[in-house]
Design a protein around this motif. Sequence first.
Motif, PDB file in Angstrom:
ATOM      1  N   ALA A 163      34.644  23.190  43.114  1.00 56.98           N
ATOM      2  CA  ALA A 163      35.723  22.883  44.413  1.00 56.98           C
ATOM      3  C   ALA A 163      34.816  23.504  45.374  1.00 56.98           C
ATOM      4  CB  ALA A 163      36.659  23.789  44.004  1.00 56.98           C
ATOM      5  N   ILE A 164      34.284  24.256  45.397  1.00 59.42           N
ATOM      6  CA  ILE A 164      33.019  24.471  46.620  1.00 59.42           C
ATOM      7  C   ILE A 164      32.658  23.087  46.896  1.00 59.42           C
ATOM      8  CG2 ILE A 164      30.889  26.364  47.475  1.00 59.42           C
ATOM      9  CD1 ILE A 164      32.587  28.098  45.542  1.00 59.42           C
ATOM     10  N   VAL A 165      31.702  22.668  45.989  1.00 54.27           N
ATOM     11  CA  VAL A 165      30.692  21.437  46.341  1.00 54.27           C
ATOM     12  C   VAL A 165      31.697  20.334  47.244  1.00 54.27           C
ATOM     13  CG1 VAL A 165      29.117  19.983  45.743  1.00 54.27           C
ATOM     14  CG2 VAL A 165      28.621  21.757  44.379  1.00 54.27           C
ATOM     15  N   ALA A 166      32.752  20.211  46.566  1.00 52.09           N
ATOM     16  CA  ALA A 166      33.728  19.533  46.958  1.00 52.09           C
ATOM     17  C   ALA A 166      34.072  19.442  48.504  1.00 52.09           C
ATOM     18  CB  ALA A 166      34.714  19.316  46.642  1.00 52.09           C
ATOM     19  N   LEU A 167      34.589  20.953  48.783  1.00 52.47           N
ATOM     20  CA  LEU A 167      34.378  21.308  50.340  1.00 52.47           C
ATOM     21  C   LEU A 167      33.813  21.017  50.690  1.00 52.47           C
ATOM     22  CD1 LEU A 167      36.418  23.176  51.558  1.00 52.47           C
ATOM     23  CD2 LEU A 167      35.356  24.606  50.677  1.00 52.47           C
ATOM     24  N   LEU A 168      31.936  21.280  49.963  1.00 53.39           N
ATOM     25  CA  LEU A 168      31.002  20.986  51.495  1.00 53.39           C
ATOM     26  C   LEU A 168      30.768  20.102  51.608  1.00 53.39           C
ATOM     27  CD1 LEU A 168      28.820  24.162  49.541  1.00 53.39           C
ATOM     28  CD2 LEU A 168      30.016  23.986  52.419  1.00 53.39           C
ATOM     29  N   ALA A 169      30.793  19.188  50.743  1.00 54.21           N
ATOM     30  CA  ALA A 169      30.799  17.371  50.753  1.00 54.21           C
ATOM     31  C   ALA A 169      31.685  16.615  51.709  1.00 54.21           C
ATOM     32  CB  ALA A 169      31.024  17.380  49.674  1.00 54.21           C
ATOM     33  N   THR A 170      32.860  16.993  51.888  1.00 49.33           N
ATOM     34  CA  THR A 170      34.103  17.091  52.650  1.00 49.33           C
ATOM     35  C   THR A 170      34.333  17.420  54.007  1.00 49.33           C
ATOM     36  OG1 THR A 170      35.784  18.319  51.856  1.00 49.33           O
ATOM     37  CG2 THR A 170      35.407  16.298  51.546  1.00 49.33           C
ATOM     38  N   THR A 171      33.442  18.799  54.304  1.00 46.58           N
ATOM     39  CA  THR A 171      33.635  18.958  55.567  1.00 46.58           C
ATOM     40  C   THR A 171      31.853  19.422  56.528  1.00 46.58           C
ATOM     41  OG1 THR A 171      32.409  21.229  54.352  1.00 46.58           O
ATOM     42  CG2 THR A 171      34.951  21.124  55.352  1.00 46.58           C
ATOM     43  N   LEU A 172      30.550  18.571  55.297  1.00 46.60           N
ATOM     44  CA  LEU A 172      30.003  18.760  56.446  1.00 46.60           C
ATOM     45  C   LEU A 172      29.430  16.826  56.208  1.00 46.60           C
ATOM     46  CD1 LEU A 172      27.588  22.018  55.236  1.00 46.60           C
ATOM     47  CD2 LEU A 172      28.426  21.043  57.664  1.00 46.60           C
ATOM     48  N   SER A 173      28.445  16.926  56.808  1.00 46.68           N
ATOM     49  CA  SER A 173      27.748  15.235  56.771  1.00 46.68           C
ATOM     50  C   SER A 173      26.743  15.061  55.436  1.00 46.68           C
ATOM     51  CB  SER A 173      27.999  14.909  58.177  1.00 46.68           C
ATOM     52  OG  SER A 173      26.634  14.857  59.104  1.00 46.68           O
ATOM     53  N   SER A 174      26.072  14.190  55.453  1.00 43.95           N
ATOM     54  CA  SER A 174      25.043  14.803  54.070  1.00 43.95           C
ATOM     55  C   SER A 174      23.983  14.686  54.838  1.00 43.95           C
ATOM     56  CB  SER A 174      24.953  13.294  53.327  1.00 43.95           C
ATOM     57  OG  SER A 174      25.000  12.164  53.863  1.00 43.95           O
ATOM     58  N   CYS A 175      23.690  14.370  56.167  1.00 41.92           N
ATOM     59  CA  CYS A 175      22.523  15.095  56.954  1.00 41.92           C
ATOM     60  C   CYS A 175      22.039  16.100  57.596  1.00 41.92           C
ATOM     61  CB  CYS A 175      22.532  13.772  57.634  1.00 41.92           C
ATOM     62  SG  CYS A 175      21.893  11.781  57.795  1.00 41.92           S
ATOM     63  N   GLU A 176      23.438  16.597  57.867  1.00 40.49           N
ATOM     64  CA  GLU A 176      23.943  17.716  58.652  1.00 40.49           C
ATOM     65  C   GLU A 176      23.225  18.959  57.091  1.00 40.49           C
ATOM     66  OE1 GLU A 176      27.518  18.606  59.998  1.00 40.49           O
ATOM     67  OE2 GLU A 176      26.890  17.423  61.888  1.00 40.49           O
ATOM     68  N   LEU A 177      23.660  18.872  55.677  1.00 38.68           N
ATOM     69  CA  LEU A 177      23.708  19.632  54.703  1.00 38.68           C
ATOM     70  C   LEU A 177      21.845  19.259  54.832  1.00 38.68           C
ATOM     71  CD1 LEU A 177      24.622  21.375  52.153  1.00 38.68           C
ATOM     72  CD2 LEU A 177      25.078  18.905  51.488  1.00 38.68           C
ATOM     73  N   VAL A 178      21.858  18.273  54.501  1.00 44.39           N
ATOM     74  CA  VAL A 178      19.825  18.123  53.813  1.00 44.39           C
ATOM     75  C   VAL A 178      19.446  18.732  55.266  1.00 44.39           C
ATOM     76  CG1 VAL A 178      18.527  16.358  53.784  1.00 44.39           C
ATOM     77  CG2 VAL A 178      20.370  16.054  52.701  1.00 44.39           C
ATOM     78  N   GLU A 179      19.564  18.821  56.151  1.00 50.11           N
ATOM     79  CA  GLU A 179      18.527  19.115  56.999  1.00 50.11           C
ATOM     80  C   GLU A 179      18.776  20.619  57.200  1.00 50.11           C
ATOM     81  OE1 GLU A 179      19.143  20.002  62.348  1.00 50.11           O
ATOM     82  OE2 GLU A 179      20.062  18.862  61.204  1.00 50.11           O
ATOM     83  N   GLY A 180      20.142  21.369  57.139  1.00 46.75           N
ATOM     84  CA  GLY A 180      19.904  22.962  56.698  1.00 46.75           C
ATOM     85  C   GLY A 180      18.860  23.226  55.205  1.00 46.75           C
ATOM     86  N   ILE A 181      19.267  22.658  54.376  1.00 46.11           N
ATOM     87  CA  ILE A 181      18.330  23.247  53.047  1.00 46.11           C
ATOM     88  C   ILE A 181      16.937  23.038  53.313  1.00 46.11           C
ATOM     89  CG2 ILE A 181      17.369  22.177  51.470  1.00 46.11           C
ATOM     90  CD1 ILE A 181      20.856  21.200  50.309  1.00 46.11           C
ATOM     91  N   PHE A 182      16.536  21.904  54.300  1.00 50.29           N
ATOM     92  CA  PHE A 182      14.974  21.641  54.261  1.00 50.29           C
ATOM     93  C   PHE A 182      14.260  22.474  55.041  1.00 50.29           C
ATOM     94  CE2 PHE A 182      15.466  17.104  52.854  1.00 50.29           C
ATOM     95  CZ  PHE A 182      14.169  17.625  51.844  1.00 50.29           C
ATOM     96  N   LYS A 183      15.224  22.731  56.822  1.00 47.22           N
ATOM     97  CA  LYS A 183      14.960  24.171  57.010  1.00 47.22           C
ATOM     98  C   LYS A 183      14.668  25.426  56.775  1.00 47.22           C
ATOM     99  CE  LYS A 183      17.060  22.316  61.885  1.00 47.22           C
ATOM    100  NZ  LYS A 183      17.574  22.673  62.982  1.00 47.22           N
ATOM    101  N   ALA A 184      15.550  25.809  55.894  1.00 42.61           N
ATOM    102  CA  ALA A 184      16.003  26.902  55.578  1.00 42.61           C
ATOM    103  C   ALA A 184      14.614  26.856  54.052  1.00 42.61           C
ATOM    104  CB  ALA A 184      16.723  27.642  54.117  1.00 42.61           C
ATOM    105  N   GLY A 185      14.360  25.970  53.962  1.00 40.73           N
ATOM    106  CA  GLY A 185      12.949  26.267  52.755  1.00 40.73           C
ATOM    107  C   GLY A 185      12.105  25.997  53.366  1.00 40.73           C
TER     108      GLY A 185
END
Length: 58
Positions: free
Chosen positions: A8-30
Amino acid sequence: MRKYSALAIVALLATTLSSCELVEGIFKAGVWSGVIIVVIVLALIIWLVSKVFGGGKS
């Protein structure tokens, strides 16, 4: 039950964030985590080498 809540959390994140924003956030943190770890490891290596070789003591 935990499996469904994680899904449910993954589905919520997938619908509220665009995939580019999600990937960008992961790479910035990494990237910043990697930079911090490399700096700490280099400082530790320099400190250990200075202790082993006397640190300039005559």
